[in-house]
Design a protein around this motif. Structure first.
Motif, short mmCIF file in Angstrom:
data_model
loop_
_atom_site.label_atom_id
_atom_site.label_comp_id
_atom_site.label_asym_id
_atom_site.label_seq_id
_atom_site.Cartn_x
_atom_site.Cartn_y
_atom_site.Cartn_z
N GLY A 294 0.63 9.51 -5.61
CA GLY A 294 1.08 10.87 -5.32
C GLY A 294 1.79 11.52 -6.48
O GLY A 294 1.65 12.72 -6.73
N ILE A 295 2.59 10.73 -7.22
CA ILE A 295 3.31 11.31 -8.37
C ILE A 295 2.53 11.11 -9.66
O ILE A 295 3.01 11.47 -10.74
CB ILE A 295 4.73 10.72 -8.50
N GLN A 296 1.32 10.54 -9.54
CA GLN A 296 0.40 10.36 -10.67
C GLN A 296 1.06 9.62 -11.83
O GLN A 296 1.07 10.09 -12.97
CB GLN A 296 -0.13 11.73 -11.13
N ASN A 297 1.59 8.45 -11.52
CA ASN A 297 2.19 7.60 -12.56
C ASN A 297 1.63 6.19 -12.40
O ASN A 297 2.22 5.34 -11.74
CB ASN A 297 3.72 7.61 -12.43
N GLN A 298 0.47 5.99 -13.01
CA GLN A 298 -0.22 4.70 -12.86
C GLN A 298 0.48 3.57 -13.61
O GLN A 298 0.43 2.42 -13.19
CB GLN A 298 -1.66 4.84 -13.36
N ASN A 299 1.14 3.91 -14.71
CA ASN A 299 1.84 2.87 -15.48
C ASN A 299 3.00 2.29 -14.67
O ASN A 299 3.16 1.07 -14.55
CB ASN A 299 2.36 3.46 -16.79
N LEU A 300 3.81 3.18 -14.08
CA LEU A 300 4.94 2.71 -13.27
C LEU A 300 4.44 2.03 -12.00
O LEU A 300 5.07 1.09 -11.50
CB LEU A 300 5.86 3.89 -12.93
N GLU B 26 0.82 -1.21 0.00
CA GLU B 26 0.00 0.00 0.00
C GLU B 26 0.85 1.26 0.00
O GLU B 26 0.45 2.29 -0.55
CB GLU B 26 -0.95 0.00 1.21
N VAL B 27 2.03 1.20 0.61
CA VAL B 27 2.93 2.35 0.61
C VAL B 27 3.40 2.64 -0.82
O VAL B 27 3.52 3.80 -1.22
CB VAL B 27 4.13 2.11 1.54
N ILE B 28 3.64 1.58 -1.58
CA ILE B 28 4.05 1.74 -2.98
C ILE B 28 2.93 2.38 -3.78
O ILE B 28 3.15 3.31 -4.56
CB ILE B 28 4.43 0.37 -3.58
N ALA C 216 10.10 4.64 -7.19
CA ALA C 216 11.04 5.35 -8.06
C ALA C 216 10.31 6.40 -8.88
O ALA C 216 9.13 6.23 -9.22
CB ALA C 216 11.75 4.36 -8.99
N ALA C 217 11.01 7.47 -9.20
CA ALA C 217 10.40 8.56 -9.97
C ALA C 217 10.29 8.22 -11.45
O ALA C 217 9.41 8.73 -12.15
CB ALA C 217 11.20 9.85 -9.78
N THR C 218 11.18 7.36 -11.94
CA THR C 218 11.18 7.00 -13.36
C THR C 218 11.38 5.50 -13.50
O THR C 218 11.81 4.82 -12.56
CB THR C 218 12.31 7.72 -14.12
N GLU C 219 11.09 4.98 -14.68
CA GLU C 219 11.30 3.56 -14.95
C GLU C 219 12.78 3.21 -14.88
O GLU C 219 13.14 2.12 -14.42
CB GLU C 219 10.72 3.20 -16.32
N PHE D 278 14.52 0.45 -12.52
CA PHE D 278 15.43 -0.57 -13.06
C PHE D 278 16.71 -0.65 -12.24
O PHE D 278 17.18 -1.73 -11.88
CB PHE D 278 15.75 -0.24 -14.52
N TYR D 279 17.29 0.51 -11.94
CA TYR D 279 18.52 0.55 -11.12
C TYR D 279 18.29 -0.08 -9.75
O TYR D 279 19.12 -0.84 -9.26
CB TYR D 279 19.01 1.97 -10.96
#
Length: 608
Positions: free
Chosen positions: A510-516, A502-504, A555-558, A562-563
């Motif tokens: 919060g950052i509005q990135n449903q795909n990630l 749930e934290v994830i 993470a903020a980006t894909e 990955f990292y």
């Protein structure tokens, strides 16, 4: 062309009929958004059953944001409505309580979309923003469009635009409001859970005084200590689930009411409690004349002393002011010793670098202002601030410092938090020494069975104040150190922080990135299933001890995800396997790591 409106009922029937398949689309969309068991009547948009009503709303929209249409006094209007007039069946909440989440979601969207919506012709027909912001029982607001009718005749262009809005712009706004409202409620529920955890841990900390947050890497042990610390300090004017605000206040209280240190294998008593530290001595010209070793407070002693330190008073200034009150032997004062079993005379001859001190029991036959125990003023100030000590007469110096604090009311009894990160990595006996007993709540100063010890270097009496709260953190998968010392374990309560999907979800919402979010959540669930597979999991540890923490999946980006997966999560799981914590075959390991590096889940074997 124009439409003749013979009755409002006939108009509603025509609208429902002309909307066609959209009625079904709306019904199933609302079913999903409202989490309904089944879709309402999917053949109509507006429900109209009471003949004398001049308005209608969408099927089932009584306690939600609603499609609304009305015909009264020669005016036709439609739009999105917010109704606090009645709750026909859902009486577990007031009408305001039912509608407020929709109000808040709409106002949030309105702030960013007002000019766009107004350019589409939408406006407040009933009520306004302020009415929606502070709703009252029995109120109604409507955001939409309206037109005047002549002889019950409706302009065909307006009618077609109305149908287009129902299926297009209004439908988009309706869905956005519903989705945002759902997300806001979800976030509130998560906040509620976060606060329940914080409150539960704080109550335990107030009772036990010493707790350890334990869990696998990345479960938020160190992260959560900040909010717990602020809560036990009585901070109530910020949202303790807002980490940014929490850290801002946390930093402002460091080295005053919050102290932080990390345990490691080289840390010892001299660093943590007190130890002899070198001090360069200089002559009047500033030239070095040698080195002395003087007791200096460590983090633990500084935290204990902070409980009784009034930060609004400068102890050095208080000492200077106090000296002015004892100028000359005739103005000497009698002060108690540290033990309280005797007293001392103290006075200061102006211009001297020392304070004159003599026991009231002194039987010396020398002149009356004779002082066998002079205190160096600068060293007294260092001892008062924890940066050194009056190495010749430490107990007399401390008695003087306590007298100054009492005289200027520079003593407090405020709560202080000491955070001991990675507590299991330190040699507890080597770090705490004889003070291990003093950690217990009932052995502290001001408790039912207070214990005081004499410190080995300063020779000063010492006790642990009741208002000191200790929070330790401990990595349950760290095998580089031995198990936690039993003497310490008895004196601490343990709280396990679990990896929480749930934290994830909250982070990505919060950052509005449903795909990630979908990628990260899928990876989390897949790795969890891999670890807790009965054939893999060792009987020694369970999933809460091992599951990779949620922070590794945020993470903020894909690319960043990955990292984290490739260079943090996979090496950690690989370490579990190499240490025998997980029993995994080579091909299983290879397939799993390959899938995770590609940010995908492990392919399941299928049988013919």
């Amino acid at each position: 062309m124009a439409i003749i409106i013979s009755s409002f009922k006939n108009l509603i029937n025509k609208i429902n009929n002309d909307l066609g398949d959209f009625c079904e689309e709306f019904a199933y969309t609302r079913k999903k958004l409202a989490n309904l068991g089944k879709a309402p009547n999917r053949y109509i948009l507006f429900k109209y059953e009471i003949e004398d009503r001049d308005w209608a709303i969408n099927e089932g929209g009584g306690v939600e944001i609603q499609y609304h249409i009305y015909l009264r006094n020669g005016e036709l209007g439609y739009g999105l409505g917010f109704n606090t007039q009645y709750v026909p069946f859902a009486n577990d909440k007031t009408p305001i309580e039912w509608m407020k989440p929709y109000d808040d979601a709409f106002l949030t969207l309105l702030e960013n979309n007002k000019s766009q919506w107004e350019s589409l012709g939408f406006r407040w027909i009933e009520g306004d923003e302020e009415m929606l912001r502070s709703p009252e029982n029995g109120s109604y607001t409507l955001f939409g469009k309206s037109t005047s009718l002549e002889n019950n005749t409706l302009n065909d262009d307006f009618y077609n635009q109305m149908l287009s809005d129902f299926k297009g712009s209004l439908f988009d706004i309706y869905q956005d409001v519903f989705s945002l409202k759902n997300n806001m409620i979800y976030q509130q529920e998560l906040k509620k859970k976060d606060m329940e955890l914080i409150n539960e841990v704080v109550e335990l900390l107030k009772y036990k005084h010493n707790i350890i947050l334990q869990g696998a890497p990345g479960t938020g042990k160190t992260y959560n200590t900040a909010a717990i610390a602020l809560s036990v300090l009585g901070i109530t004017d910020i949202d303790l689930t807002n980490h940014e605000k929490v850290m801002e206040r946390y930093k402002s209280l460091q080295d005053n009411q919050i102290f932080f240190t990390t345990f490691h294998q080289s840390l010892d008593y001299e660093d943590f409690v007190e130890g002899l530290k070198p001090h360069v001595q200089t002559d009047e010209t500033g030239q070095s004349i040698g080195v002395t070793y003087e007791p200096e407070d460590g983090m633990f002693k500084l935290a204990c002393r902070a409980v009784q330190t009034d930060e609004t008073k400068d102890i050095v200034e208080c000492i200077d002011d106090y000296l002015q009150t004892i100028k000359g032997f005739s103005n000497k004062k009698e002060i108690p010793t540290i033990t309280g079993n005797s007293s001392l005379y103290v006075w200061w001859n102006e211009g001297n670098a020392t304070i004159s001190v003599r026991s009231v029991k002194s039987t010396s036959k020398k002149k009356e202002d004779y002082t066998p125990s002079p205190l160096n003023i600068e060293k007294v100030k260092l001892q008062a601030t924890g940066k050194g000590s009056e190495n010749n007469w430490q107990q007399y110096a401390q008695a003087f410092i306590e007298a100054v604090k009492n005289a200027y009311k520079a003593k407090a009894n405020k709560p202080v938090v000491l955070i001991l990160d990675e507590i299991n990595r330190g040699n507890i006996a080597k770090i705490f020494g004889e003070l291990i007993t003093l950690l217990e709540a009932d052995k502290r100063e001001g408790s039912s069975h207070p214990i005081q010890v004499t410190l080995p270097y300063s020779k000063l009496p010492f006790s642990v104040p009741l208002n000191l709260y200790i929070i330790g953190t401990m990595n349950t998968t760290d095998r580089s150190t031995g198990s936690l010392d039993y003497a310490l374990r008895r004196r601490f309560a343990f709280v396990t922080l679990k990896s929480n999907v749930e934290v994830i979800e909250k982070y990505y919402d919060g950052i509005q990135n449903q795909n990630l979010k979908s990628i990260a959540v899928a990876l989390f669930n897949d790795i969890k299933a891999f670890i807790e597979t009965p054939q893999h999991l060792s009987s020694e540890l369970d999933i809460d001890d091992l599951m990779v923490g949620h922070s590794f999946f945020m993470a903020a980006t894909e690319q960043e995800l990955f990292y984290k997966i490739k260079y943090e999560v996979i090496p950690l799981v690989n370490e579990y396997i190499n240490d025998g914590i997980l029993n995994v075959k080579a091909d299983e390991k290879k397939n799993a790591f390959h899938a995770w590096e590609s940010l995908t889940i492990i392919e399941k074997e299928t049988t013919a």
